[in-house]
Design an enzyme around this catalytic site. Structure first.
Site, PDB file in Angstrom:
ATOM      1  N   LYS A   9      42.274  71.898  36.176  1.00 23.11           N
ATOM      2  CA  LYS A   9      40.889  71.044  35.983  1.00 23.11           C
ATOM      3  C   LYS A   9      40.722  71.046  34.623  1.00 23.11           C
ATOM      4  O   LYS A   9      41.310  71.856  34.040  1.00 23.11           O
ATOM      5  CB  LYS A   9      39.623  71.447  36.881  1.00 23.11           C
ATOM      6  CG  LYS A   9      39.922  71.723  38.363  1.00 23.11           C
ATOM      7  CD  LYS A   9      38.748  72.071  39.238  1.00 23.11           C
ATOM      8  CE  LYS A   9      38.895  71.891  40.494  1.00 23.11           C
ATOM      9  NZ  LYS A   9      37.719  72.475  41.258  1.00 23.11           N
ATOM     10  N   TYR A  49      37.270  63.525  45.968  1.00 25.76           N
ATOM     11  CA  TYR A  49      36.269  64.243  46.511  1.00 25.76           C
ATOM     12  C   TYR A  49      35.133  63.849  47.261  1.00 25.76           C
ATOM     13  O   TYR A  49      34.112  64.106  47.696  1.00 25.76           O
ATOM     14  CB  TYR A  49      35.314  65.036  45.304  1.00 25.76           C
ATOM     15  CG  TYR A  49      36.110  66.180  44.659  1.00 25.76           C
ATOM     16  CD1 TYR A  49      36.593  67.375  45.312  1.00 25.76           C
ATOM     17  CD2 TYR A  49      36.301  66.255  43.308  1.00 25.76           C
ATOM     18  CE1 TYR A  49      37.218  68.357  44.665  1.00 25.76           C
ATOM     19  CE2 TYR A  49      36.855  67.181  42.677  1.00 25.76           C
ATOM     20  CZ  TYR A  49      37.147  68.256  43.239  1.00 25.76           C
ATOM     21  OH  TYR A  49      38.138  69.338  42.748  1.00 25.76           O
ATOM     22  N   PHE A  57      25.869  69.231  44.718  1.00 24.68           N
ATOM     23  CA  PHE A  57      26.455  69.477  43.399  1.00 24.68           C
ATOM     24  C   PHE A  57      27.564  68.539  43.028  1.00 24.68           C
ATOM     25  O   PHE A  57      28.252  68.377  42.060  1.00 24.68           O
ATOM     26  CB  PHE A  57      27.310  70.963  43.497  1.00 24.68           C
ATOM     27  CG  PHE A  57      28.354  70.962  44.617  1.00 24.68           C
ATOM     28  CD1 PHE A  57      29.547  70.342  44.548  1.00 24.68           C
ATOM     29  CD2 PHE A  57      27.977  71.480  45.759  1.00 24.68           C
ATOM     30  CE1 PHE A  57      30.535  70.519  45.471  1.00 24.68           C
ATOM     31  CE2 PHE A  57      28.786  71.768  46.831  1.00 24.68           C
ATOM     32  CZ  PHE A  57      30.197  71.218  46.782  1.00 24.68           C
ATOM     33  N   THR A  91      37.183  79.772  46.607  1.00 22.85           N
ATOM     34  CA  THR A  91      36.346  78.418  45.826  1.00 22.85           C
ATOM     35  C   THR A  91      35.356  79.072  44.755  1.00 22.85           C
ATOM     36  O   THR A  91      35.358  78.740  43.563  1.00 22.85           O
ATOM     37  CB  THR A  91      35.601  77.621  46.522  1.00 22.85           C
ATOM     38  OG1 THR A  91      36.550  77.066  47.703  1.00 22.85           O
ATOM     39  CG2 THR A  91      34.803  76.348  45.836  1.00 22.85           C
ATOM     40  N   ASN A 112      35.908  76.363  37.886  1.00 16.73           N
ATOM     41  CA  ASN A 112      36.836  77.310  39.010  1.00 16.73           C
ATOM     42  C   ASN A 112      38.436  76.969  38.577  1.00 16.73           C
ATOM     43  O   ASN A 112      39.154  77.156  39.213  1.00 16.73           O
ATOM     44  CB  ASN A 112      36.537  77.403  40.244  1.00 16.73           C
ATOM     45  CG  ASN A 112      36.611  76.228  40.782  1.00 16.73           C
ATOM     46  OD1 ASN A 112      36.843  75.142  40.517  1.00 16.73           O
ATOM     47  ND2 ASN A 112      36.270  76.006  42.018  1.00 16.73           N
ATOM     48  N   HIS A 115      42.666  73.160  41.476  1.00 14.47           N
ATOM     49  CA  HIS A 115      42.366  72.551  42.770  1.00 14.47           C
ATOM     50  C   HIS A 115      43.743  72.760  43.501  1.00 14.47           C
ATOM     51  O   HIS A 115      44.726  72.576  43.014  1.00 14.47           O
ATOM     52  CB  HIS A 115      41.688  71.111  42.718  1.00 14.47           C
ATOM     53  CG  HIS A 115      42.102  70.427  44.037  1.00 14.47           C
ATOM     54  ND1 HIS A 115      41.199  70.487  44.960  1.00 14.47           N
ATOM     55  CD2 HIS A 115      43.266  69.662  44.571  1.00 14.47           C
ATOM     56  CE1 HIS A 115      41.827  69.798  45.819  1.00 14.47           C
ATOM     57  NE2 HIS A 115      42.999  69.402  45.665  1.00 14.47           N
TER      58      HIS A 115
END
Ligand code: RTP
Length: 148
Positions: A9, A49, A57, A91, A112, A115
């Site tokens: 990411k 997504y 979120f 996650t 985070n 993915h």
């Protein structure tokens, strides 16, 4: 052999963790089948997504994911989907074990780093979405005989 979609990411790219993450998958014995650095648009990420679009979120997630380039990859090997998720960690990085990527390099669920596809079916969809007609390579690595 099973394939999974792994994406570093924007925070992972900006923090210089691309090499580290690739290295972990390589050293584990997985085979890199496709890779590119891309700046995905909003519509593309909303499709990626789509199952999260009702979550509170979601707008923040799309903003974060469009904030810079991501490194899109396909990794191949035995049980690549499940093992890829184990290597990434939970996650929420604070719930991730040390030794996982998130457990070693992240703190916040909204930053985070990476993915990984959550099922073989999602992996197929995600590989098609991110790589489309572009080639996901098939080749032999001589080291495979020492991995399997
Ligand atoms: P990913 O798709 O990124 O691998 O993450 P995941 O399957 O482990 O988790 P998922 O529930 O699908 O969430 C996708 C991403 O949304 C962000 N998120 N933020 N409470 C929050 O603020 C929250 N929850 C999830 C994370 O970036 C998560 O990876």
């Amino acid at each position: 052999m099973e394939q999974t979609y792994i994406m570093i990411k924007p925070d992972g790219v900006q923090r210089g963790l691309v090499g580290e993450i690739i290295s972990r998958f390589e050293r584990r014995g997985f085979k890199l089948a496709a890779m590119k650095l891309v700046s995905p648009g909003q519509a593309h990420l909303e499709e990626h997504y789509a199952d999260l679009k009702e979550k509170s979120f979601f707008p923040g997630l799309i903003k974060y994911m469009t904030s810079g380039p991501v490194c899109a990859m396909v990794w191949e090997g035995k049980d690549a989907v499940k093992t890829g998720r184990v290597m990434l960690g939970a996650t929420n990085p604070l719930a991730s074990s040390p030794g996982t990527i998130r457990g070693d390099y992240a703190i916040d669920v909204g930053r985070n780093i990476c993915h990984g596809s959550d099922s073989v079916e999602s992996a197929k969809k995600e590989i098609a979405l991110w790589f489309g007609q572009e080639s996901v390579l098939q080749y032999t690595k001589s080291v495979d005989a020492w991995v399997y």
